[in-house]
Design an enzyme around this catalytic site. Structure first.
Site, PDB file in Angstrom:
ATOM      1  CB  SER A 123      -0.839   0.042   1.277  1.00 23.15           C
ATOM      2  OG  SER A 123      -0.031   0.432   2.372  1.00 23.15           O
ATOM      3  CG  ASP A 124       1.756   5.770  -1.277  1.00 22.29           C
ATOM      4  OD1 ASP A 124       2.767   5.757  -0.549  1.00 22.29           O
ATOM      5  OD2 ASP A 124       1.620   6.591  -2.207  1.00 22.29           O
ATOM      6  CD1 TRP A 125       2.751   8.140   5.025  1.00 25.21           C
ATOM      7  CD2 TRP A 125       4.808   7.283   4.735  1.00 25.21           C
ATOM      8  NE1 TRP A 125       3.558   8.629   6.017  1.00 25.21           N
ATOM      9  CE2 TRP A 125       4.836   8.118   5.876  1.00 25.21           C
ATOM     10  CE3 TRP A 125       5.985   6.633   4.358  1.00 25.21           C
ATOM     11  CZ2 TRP A 125       5.989   8.326   6.626  1.00 25.21           C
ATOM     12  CZ3 TRP A 125       7.128   6.854   5.103  1.00 25.21           C
ATOM     13  CH2 TRP A 125       7.117   7.684   6.232  1.00 25.21           C
TER      14      TRP A 125
END
Ligand code: BGC
Length: 713
Positions: free
Chosen positions: A290-292
């Site tokens: 996932s992104d941050w």
């Protein structure tokens, strides 16, 4: 039946399932991958639920403390994301890795990730600039060097390339992609993946690459970062997805899901895109990170009720590793199916095994001193920066400054700026950067005197202006894409000296350069050129290098015209596609860029002007260097499908070639365009080749060129 026999039956069923999975997985795979899948099953079968969740969790670590060491021992950390350049060295990585290998129950190595975007210590120009070279081999080489340097510091995995096609110059992250065109993003994506991963990603000097941000992030509403996106299926399949497909085909082992909401379903929880398209339809074997904090952000999106709900929805959709928040630790076996968890862990183990981390978890600590910021790497950075610069104006042949006795004043806020490495400078250091002033002074031809002030002796002014590194990039969108501050006025004021003005722009996005076009004698885009920026500028300004860069985004003439891109579809009233008293024509079109020499195009030949749906259009033209200097011309191939079952763009790039021509030389350039490349997507988004007439151009840029036509019968 006794409890024992039920347990036995269940166990046998599980073994059969796993064997079936392994068989299915290994159907079309290489012998070495078969071994990997066997090892995956072996490791997976011995893991607890908590250890699996640990593998699915990535932590940001920038210092070593007892807590981190204990988490590693407890098998809670599958990956470490490093963001502080002062933290990681090979020995620090080895220290942490040793705990994972020797002190955690399963001994599974950690994969160390970092954003190695346009270089590591040797910083290359930003990706948008790199694409202006139209040189995929060069971009591949830059990625390979970045991989070599970063891996010497213990990094295994980069979050690059970013292939979010963007047509909105307000969006700060346009700097990170390869321009507004899908075909170019496909080409550079594949090159970049191959550069990072090499032929064998397990080699010590390679990095696992990560295609990001899947998908549609470049279409943020109003160019405002993180905003939702409404993308039709057609645009999704025609414009935004293909670069990812090219990256998967090139072997990219990881993909990052995006922050944005797509048509009402956030990318992080978008099962249709992550599972149905990426994993099932395309057969992507790697894992999705996932992104941050993006999993947790499902709460803000209004797509998850609480953090457990967010984690369940993301993993069920196809995310395999959660970046940063640690949200997955709250999961219990009955919240989520074993199938989902096992699929994720298989993918994570697969990538770790592919990278060779089980066999060789440690980094050779002697490498960094030999392999980082070498003269050879700097040379490549200099070459790439020079080739990515785009000459937009050159009135009265103001440039190059050659064979003339001149006093050159290098002035402006970017004249001595060291922070010209873009928004992601990785481990790059400002002290290693060659500024414009240094570059022009150190490389000055004997008759040229370089000074940092305008005086009565000044013969020519180099005005260095631009966007600071934190006015583009993530979370740095701008509503007005003129030169920031009063820089435009300042250039205008310089006219009072009555000397030729060379405006050098350090930019991270397409800008509106309408006043600069008028007030400059020469206008040169340097972008954020990286460590060797000043030397590269010297090469271009002094004519050691003849500029050959061409734009990969349209430069609008007014911020209000955004989005402006070359491959729009026609309207029913194309003549009225205007604003009141204003045309939305770009100031500088896609594909445009000048050279110190000139080129002419002639003799367009369409060798096969009628082909069938399996045929190949063969087309050629002659390109002549009509000036007095050798130079490289980026020759572009465009087509237009005149009538289709769905409306088609007014032009589409289908090929390009870099041609080096000596003064006066003519070469024939040839393109073979298979009909399959002209396919449109039908209602089910499957490619079909349609019969009909096509226009074709061999061109210097997207608005001119030699025009012909052909037919698919
Ligand atoms: C960015 C990603 C990046 C990640 C890790 C996020 O904020 O969107 O592009 O890879 O941080 O640094």
């Amino acid at each position: 039946m006794s409890l024992k026999s039920i347990e036995l039956l269940a166990l046998m069923a599980l073994i059969m399932l796993l064997t079936a999975w392994a068989e299915q997985k290994t159907k079309n795979v290489s012998e070495s991958d078969k071994l990997i899948y066997q090892k995956v099953e072996d490791v997976l079968s011995r893991m607890t639920f908590e250890e699996k969740i640990g593998q699915m969790s990535q932590k940001v670590v920038n210092k070593i403390d007892e807590k981190i060491k204990q988490d590693i021992r407890d098998g809670k950390i599958g990956s470490i994301l490093v963001t502080e350049k002062s933290f990681l060295t090979a020995s620090v990585k080895n220290e942490l890795q040793k705990i994972a290998i020797e002190e955690s129950r399963m001994g599974i190595p950690i994969i160390f990730g970092h954003d190695v975007i346009n270089g590591f210590k040797t910083i290359f120009p930003i990706s948008l600039a790199q694409s202006c070279t139209w040189d995929t081999a060069l971009v591949k080489e830059c990625a390979a060097i970045a991989a070599k340097e970063a891996s010497a510091f213990g990094i295994d995995w980069t979050f690059a390339p970013m292939v979010d096609v963007s047509r909105d110059a307000r969006w700060g992250r346009i700097a990170e992609c390869f321009g507004e065109d899908t075909y170019l993003n496909e080409s550079f994506c594949a090159a970049s993946v191959k550069g990072f991963q090499g032929n064998n990603v397990a080699d010590e000097d390679r990095l696992v690459s990560c295609l990001k941000h899947f998908v549609g992030y470049g279409n943020a509403l109003g160019g405002r970062d993180y905003q939702y996106t409404d993308i039709s299926d057609r645009s999704m399949y025609e414009v935004y997805l293909p670069p990812y497909k090219a990256g998967v085909d090139a072997g990219a082992l990881t993909v990052m899901s995006a922050f944005n909401d797509i048509n009402g379903v956030p990318a992080t929880a978008n099962k249709k895109l992550l599972t149905s398209v990426l994993k099932e339809k395309w057969g992507f074997p790697g894992f999705v990170v996932s992104d941050w904090d993006a999993v947790e952000q499902l709460l803000n999106h209004g797509y998850a009720a609480d953090s457990i709900d967010a984690a369940v929805k993301s993993f069920n959709a196809g995310v395999d590793m959660e970046m940063k928040s640690g949200i997955a630790y709250q999961l219990k076996p009955d919240y989520i199916s074993a199938k989902v968890i096992n699929d994720a862990v298989r993918r994570l183990l697969y990538v770790k095994l592919k990278k060779g981390l089980f066999n060789k978890p440690y980094t050779d600590e002697s490498r960094a001193s030999r392999e980082v910021l070498t003269a050879e790497h700097r040379q490549m950075a200099r070459k790439t920066a020079a080739e990515s610069m785009v000459l937009l104006e050159n009135k009265n042949q103001t440039l190059p400054i050659k064979n003339r006795s001149l006093t050159v004043a290098v002035v402006g806020s970017f004249a001595k700026e060291q922070n010209i490495m873009g928004w992601w400078k990785s481990f790059g250091d400002e002290k290693d950067v060659i500024t414009t002033f240094q570059g022009l002074k150190n490389n000055a031809p004997s008759k040229v005197n370089v000074v940092d002030k305008i005086t009565t002796l000044t013969d020519i002014i180099i005005a260095c202006v631009g966007e600071e590194f934190d006015t583009f990039g993530e979370a740095h969108s701008r509503s007005d894409i003129n030169l920031p501050g009063n820089q435009s006025d300042w250039i205008k004021q310089l006219k009072k000296y009555g000397k030729p003005i060379v405006t050098v722009v350090f930019n991270g996005r397409p800008l509106v350069l309408t006043p600069e076009k008028e007030n400059s004698d020469a206008l040169l885009l340097a972008w954020h050129p990286g460590t060797e920026g000043g030397n590269a500028l010297a090469d271009v300004i002094y004519g050691v290098k003849n500029p050959s860069g061409k734009l990969t985004t349209s430069f609008p003439s007014h911020s209000g015209h955004i989005p402006v891109f070359y491959n729009a579809r026609n309207s029913g009233r194309p003549q009225s596609n205007t604003y009141i008293k204003e045309l939305p024509t770009p100031l500088y079109p896609f594909g445009y860029g000048l050279s110190y020499t000139s080129f002419s195009y002639s003799d367009l030949k369409i060798i096969s002007s009628q082909i069938d749906i399996n045929g190949i259009v063969k087309v050629s033209a002659k390109i002549t260097n009509t000036g007095n200097l050798a130079g490289t011309e980026v020759v572009q191939l465009y087509v237009r499908d005149l009538v289709g079952s769905t409306t088609r763009p007014i032009k589409e790039l289908k090929g390009f070639k870099r041609l080096y021509l000596k003064a006066g030389e003519t070469q024939e350039v040839k393109f073979d365009l298979p009909a399959s490349e002209l396919a449109v997507l039908n209602q089910d988004f499957e490619p079909i080749v349609e019969k009909g007439t096509f226009k074709i151009w061999i061109a210097a840029n997207s608005i001119e060129g030699l025009e012909g036509s052909f037919e698919i019968k």
